[in-house]
Enzyme design. Structure first.
Site, PDB file in Angstrom:
ATOM      1  N   SER A   1      55.697  56.992  58.207  1.00  0.00           N
ATOM      2  CA  SER A   1      56.693  56.693  57.187  1.00  0.00           C
ATOM      3  C   SER A   1      57.281  55.315  57.467  1.00  0.00           C
ATOM      4  O   SER A   1      57.410  54.909  58.626  1.00  0.00           O
ATOM      5  CB  SER A   1      57.814  57.734  57.229  1.00  0.00           C
ATOM      6  OG  SER A   1      58.898  57.301  56.460  1.00  0.00           O
TER       7      SER A   1
ATOM      8  N   ARG B   1      49.816  76.174  58.668  1.00  0.00           N
ATOM      9  CA  ARG B   1      50.275  76.955  59.830  1.00  0.00           C
ATOM     10  C   ARG B   1      50.417  78.421  59.474  1.00  0.00           C
ATOM     11  O   ARG B   1      50.327  79.292  60.332  1.00  0.00           O
ATOM     12  CB  ARG B   1      51.584  76.397  60.392  1.00  0.00           C
ATOM     13  CG  ARG B   1      52.749  76.398  59.459  1.00  0.00           C
ATOM     14  CD  ARG B   1      53.988  75.890  60.169  1.00  0.00           C
ATOM     15  NE  ARG B   1      54.970  75.378  59.227  1.00  0.00           N
ATOM     16  CZ  ARG B   1      56.115  74.845  59.592  1.00  0.00           C
ATOM     17  NH1 ARG B   1      56.427  74.759  60.854  1.00  0.00           N
ATOM     18  NH2 ARG B   1      56.952  74.386  58.678  1.00  0.00           N
TER      19      ARG B   1
ATOM     20  N   ARG C   1      50.052  81.191  53.143  1.00  0.00           N
ATOM     21  CA  ARG C   1      50.389  80.001  52.335  1.00  0.00           C
ATOM     22  C   ARG C   1      49.131  79.146  52.117  1.00  0.00           C
ATOM     23  O   ARG C   1      48.932  78.579  51.050  1.00  0.00           O
ATOM     24  CB  ARG C   1      51.487  79.173  53.010  1.00  0.00           C
ATOM     25  CG  ARG C   1      52.867  79.809  52.903  1.00  0.00           C
ATOM     26  CD  ARG C   1      53.983  78.799  53.121  1.00  0.00           C
ATOM     27  NE  ARG C   1      54.210  78.471  54.506  1.00  0.00           N
ATOM     28  CZ  ARG C   1      55.007  79.136  55.336  1.00  0.00           C
ATOM     29  NH1 ARG C   1      55.665  80.194  54.893  1.00  0.00           N
ATOM     30  NH2 ARG C   1      55.171  78.761  56.589  1.00  0.00           N
TER      31      ARG C   1
ATOM     32  N   TYR D   1      63.773  61.757  63.119  1.00  0.00           N
ATOM     33  CA  TYR D   1      62.586  61.611  62.254  1.00  0.00           C
ATOM     34  C   TYR D   1      62.068  60.181  62.335  1.00  0.00           C
ATOM     35  O   TYR D   1      60.874  59.939  62.527  1.00  0.00           O
ATOM     36  CB  TYR D   1      62.961  61.977  60.808  1.00  0.00           C
ATOM     37  CG  TYR D   1      61.842  61.783  59.795  1.00  0.00           C
ATOM     38  CD1 TYR D   1      60.795  62.691  59.702  1.00  0.00           C
ATOM     39  CD2 TYR D   1      61.837  60.689  58.915  1.00  0.00           C
ATOM     40  CE1 TYR D   1      59.776  62.523  58.777  1.00  0.00           C
ATOM     41  CE2 TYR D   1      60.827  60.514  57.988  1.00  0.00           C
ATOM     42  CZ  TYR D   1      59.797  61.439  57.921  1.00  0.00           C
ATOM     43  OH  TYR D   1      58.773  61.266  56.993  1.00  0.00           O
ATOM     44  N   GLY D   2      62.981  59.202  62.199  1.00  0.00           N
ATOM     45  CA  GLY D   2      62.584  57.792  62.212  1.00  0.00           C
ATOM     46  C   GLY D   2      61.963  57.395  63.547  1.00  0.00           C
ATOM     47  O   GLY D   2      60.942  56.708  63.589  1.00  0.00           O
ATOM     48  N   VAL D   3      62.572  57.871  64.650  1.00  0.00           N
ATOM     49  CA  VAL D   3      62.016  57.537  65.972  1.00  0.00           C
ATOM     50  C   VAL D   3      60.643  58.208  66.133  1.00  0.00           C
ATOM     51  O   VAL D   3      59.710  57.614  66.680  1.00  0.00           O
ATOM     52  CB  VAL D   3      62.990  57.952  67.116  1.00  0.00           C
ATOM     53  CG1 VAL D   3      62.360  57.706  68.475  1.00  0.00           C
ATOM     54  CG2 VAL D   3      64.301  57.171  67.005  1.00  0.00           C
TER      55      VAL D   3
ATOM     56  N   LYS E   1      58.468  58.772  63.844  1.00  0.00           N
ATOM     57  CA  LYS E   1      57.464  58.036  63.066  1.00  0.00           C
ATOM     58  C   LYS E   1      57.193  56.659  63.683  1.00  0.00           C
ATOM     59  O   LYS E   1      56.063  56.173  63.647  1.00  0.00           O
ATOM     60  CB  LYS E   1      57.903  57.896  61.605  1.00  0.00           C
ATOM     61  CG  LYS E   1      57.977  59.239  60.849  1.00  0.00           C
ATOM     62  CD  LYS E   1      56.628  59.935  60.723  1.00  0.00           C
ATOM     63  CE  LYS E   1      56.676  61.138  59.785  1.00  0.00           C
ATOM     64  NZ  LYS E   1      55.402  61.856  59.670  1.00  0.00           N
TER      65      LYS E   1
ATOM     66  N   ASP F   1      48.908  75.454  63.497  1.00  0.00           N
ATOM     67  CA  ASP F   1      50.302  75.021  63.703  1.00  0.00           C
ATOM     68  C   ASP F   1      50.227  73.850  64.668  1.00  0.00           C
ATOM     69  O   ASP F   1      49.929  74.022  65.860  1.00  0.00           O
ATOM     70  CB  ASP F   1      51.120  76.182  64.306  1.00  0.00           C
ATOM     71  CG  ASP F   1      52.561  75.772  64.607  1.00  0.00           C
ATOM     72  OD1 ASP F   1      52.860  74.553  64.634  1.00  0.00           O
ATOM     73  OD2 ASP F   1      53.389  76.671  64.828  1.00  0.00           O
TER      74      ASP F   1
HETATM   75  P1  NAP Z   1      56.358  68.886  52.673  1.00  0.00           P
HETATM   76  O1  NAP Z   1      56.194  69.083  51.225  1.00  0.00           O
HETATM   77  O2  NAP Z   1      57.567  69.419  53.363  1.00  0.00           O
HETATM   78  O3  NAP Z   1      55.037  69.452  53.376  1.00  0.00           O
HETATM   79  C1  NAP Z   1      54.912  69.407  54.764  1.00  0.00           C
HETATM   80  C2  NAP Z   1      53.677  70.176  55.161  1.00  0.00           C
HETATM   81  O4  NAP Z   1      53.582  70.130  56.600  1.00  0.00           O
HETATM   82  C3  NAP Z   1      53.732  71.652  54.761  1.00  0.00           C
HETATM   83  O5  NAP Z   1      52.452  72.106  54.476  1.00  0.00           O
HETATM   84  C4  NAP Z   1      54.244  72.310  56.055  1.00  0.00           C
HETATM   85  O6  NAP Z   1      53.872  73.666  56.177  1.00  0.00           O
HETATM   86  C5  NAP Z   1      53.477  71.471  57.052  1.00  0.00           C
HETATM   87  N1  NAP Z   1      53.982  71.597  58.422  1.00  0.00           N
HETATM   88  C6  NAP Z   1      55.215  71.330  58.915  1.00  0.00           C
HETATM   89  N2  NAP Z   1      55.237  71.588  60.228  1.00  0.00           N
HETATM   90  C7  NAP Z   1      54.004  72.016  60.574  1.00  0.00           C
HETATM   91  C8  NAP Z   1      53.401  72.429  61.784  1.00  0.00           C
HETATM   92  N3  NAP Z   1      54.073  72.480  62.937  1.00  0.00           N
HETATM   93  N4  NAP Z   1      52.084  72.784  61.761  1.00  0.00           N
HETATM   94  C9  NAP Z   1      51.376  72.739  60.612  1.00  0.00           C
HETATM   95  N5  NAP Z   1      51.891  72.396  59.443  1.00  0.00           N
HETATM   96  C10 NAP Z   1      53.196  72.032  59.426  1.00  0.00           C
HETATM   97  O7  NAP Z   1      56.324  67.343  53.081  1.00  0.00           O
HETATM   98  P2  NAP Z   1      55.493  66.108  52.472  1.00  0.00           P
HETATM   99  O8  NAP Z   1      56.465  65.268  51.761  1.00  0.00           O
HETATM  100  O9  NAP Z   1      54.274  66.582  51.785  1.00  0.00           O
HETATM  101  O10 NAP Z   1      55.143  65.358  53.820  1.00  0.00           O
HETATM  102  C11 NAP Z   1      53.815  65.171  54.284  1.00  0.00           C
HETATM  103  C12 NAP Z   1      53.830  64.026  55.287  1.00  0.00           C
HETATM  104  O11 NAP Z   1      54.225  62.815  54.628  1.00  0.00           O
HETATM  105  C13 NAP Z   1      54.813  64.217  56.444  1.00  0.00           C
HETATM  106  O12 NAP Z   1      54.227  63.762  57.639  1.00  0.00           O
HETATM  107  C14 NAP Z   1      55.981  63.322  56.062  1.00  0.00           C
HETATM  108  O13 NAP Z   1      56.715  62.882  57.178  1.00  0.00           O
HETATM  109  C15 NAP Z   1      55.262  62.184  55.366  1.00  0.00           C
HETATM  110  N6  NAP Z   1      56.118  61.429  54.437  1.00  0.00           N
HETATM  111  C16 NAP Z   1      56.628  62.014  53.337  1.00  0.00           C
HETATM  112  C17 NAP Z   1      57.422  61.254  52.466  1.00  0.00           C
HETATM  113  C18 NAP Z   1      58.020  61.845  51.212  1.00  0.00           C
HETATM  114  O14 NAP Z   1      58.752  61.128  50.526  1.00  0.00           O
HETATM  115  N7  NAP Z   1      57.732  63.076  50.850  1.00  0.00           N
HETATM  116  C19 NAP Z   1      57.662  59.906  52.737  1.00  0.00           C
HETATM  117  C20 NAP Z   1      57.118  59.342  53.880  1.00  0.00           C
HETATM  118  C21 NAP Z   1      56.342  60.109  54.722  1.00  0.00           C
HETATM  119  P3  NAP Z   1      54.855  74.885  55.680  1.00  0.00           P
HETATM  120  O15 NAP Z   1      54.651  75.016  54.203  1.00  0.00           O
HETATM  121  O16 NAP Z   1      54.339  76.026  56.478  1.00  0.00           O
HETATM  122  O17 NAP Z   1      56.255  74.485  56.025  1.00  0.00           O
END
Ligand code: NAP
Length: 300
Positions: A142, A44, A48, A200-202, A204, A68
């Site tokens: 998730s 977005r 970055r 968040y849970g809802v 997903k 975004d």
């Molecule tokens: P993260 O490190 O916080 O990275 C999230 C990414 O999504 C970042 O690049 C962020 O960009 C981007 N983002 C957020 N809102 C956005 C938007 N409106 N438009 C475009 N990009 C956006 O999280 P992650 O752990 O890698 O999570 C990735 C996915 O895995 C998510 O869907 C999360 O729900 C899922 N997940 C993660 C875990 C876990 O344990 N980490 C577990 C289950 C599911 P910025 O850098 O600009 O903020």
């Protein structure tokens, strides 16, 4: 066939860090991947995204796509860019961008759904038509979604998991939930306050339901496949790099499993983690109680 038609185009949203970045890294390093393939690193924030590209060593087949996913305008702009610069088609869409605000306000709940649910729904409406035959969509979800459904009323459980659920009915479920957050009537609406990270849970759970609807809708129109995937609890900014979390590369493997596995071995619309199909609702009560206890510590 012209050379542009032989290239696969793979989009990963929210790929400037975390699990999305690990997916891009794996795709770049995958020897099986044709070096002609175009990988669109969604970010977005342009800067970055460019920094992430530099960290990868600026491979010539990876391009930053400013996107975004919570903005209709940004999705429309990115769709045009794909049409104008990258041949106008896609082979794989990985909807990875996601947020989990800590704030418990209705505004935070709306923001959560804008990215985790509506953003993916709208992006898919724009981009699935660009998918070629055998194309795949991965909605990164998730297990928290399945855990959240475990704790809600039977009536809501049936609605979220109905095989005839429509997007209009699903939107209504989401809007009813947001209204309940706004009026502080969560329990009366059939949800439980016991569940940490409830919006968040809802979001997903709704994404898992959306995945099944999209699989149904699109498989009758053309041969494309839609899956939901849990990457597992990974060490990223989202999990605050918790000591018991696993490397994001394993989350990337979980996602890439449904990208690379023969579609005959997968169920269209289903929910996977590490190559294993998961139920839409947690089935084991003791396991659910343990998971909620662990999450409560993070949500305090
Ligand atoms: P993260 O490190 O916080 O990275 C999230 C990414 O999504 C970042 O690049 C962020 O960009 C981007 N983002 C957020 N809102 C956005 C938007 N409106 N438009 C475009 N990009 C956006 O999280 P992650 O752990 O890698 O999570 C990735 C996915 O895995 C998510 O869907 C999360 O729900 C899922 N997940 C993660 C875990 C876990 O344990 N980490 C577990 C289950 C599911 P910025 O850098 O600009 O903020």
């Amino acid at each position: 066939m012209s050379s542009i038609e032989q290239q696969r185009v793979i989009l990963i949203t929210g790929a400037n860090k975390g699990i999305g970045f690990a997916v891009v890294k794996k795709l770049v390093q995958q020897p099986s991947i044709n070096s002609n393939d175009i990988i669109l690193l969604g970010s977005r924030d342009l800067k970055r995204g460019q920094d992430a590209l530099k960290e990868l060593g600026s491979p010539s087949n990876v391009h930053v796509l400013q996107l975004d996913t919570s903005s209709k305008e940004s999705i429309a702009r990115a769709t045009n860019e794909i049409k104008q610069k990258y041949g106008g088609y896609l082979d794989v869409i990985i909807n990875n961008a996601g947020i989990t605000p800590k704030d418990k306000t209705v505004q935070a709940a709306r923001e959560t759904f804008a990215t985790n649910y509506y953003g993916i729904k709208i992006l898919n409406e724009h981009l699935i038509p660009l998918l070629r035959e055998n194309g795949r969509v991965v909605n990164v979800s998730s297990r928290v979604g399945a855990l959240t459904l475990h704790g809600i009323s039977k009536d809501l459980q049936e609605k979220y998991t109905s095989s005839t659920l429509t997007t209009e009915q699903l939107d209504q479920l989401v809007e009813d939930f947001i209204s309940a957050v706004d009026s502080d009537t969560i329990e009366a609406a059939g949800y439980t306050k016991e569940m940490p990270f409830l919006p968040y849970g809802v979001s997903k759970a709704a994404l898992n339901a959306l995945t099944r609807i999209e699989a149904r809708q699109w498989s009758s129109a053309k041969k494309i496949f839609v899956y939901a995937v849990c990457p597992g609890y990974c060490s990223t900014d989202m999990s605050k790099h918790a000591p018991d979390s696993r490397p994001p590369e394993l989350g990337a493997d979980s996602i890439l499993y449904v990208v690379n596995t023969d579609y005959n071995k997968l169920e269209n619309g289903a929910f996977y983690r590490d190559g294993v199909q998961l139920p839409q609702i947690y089935t084991n009560d003791a396991e659910a109680r343990e998971a909620i206890k662990r999450m409560k510590k993070l949500d305090s």
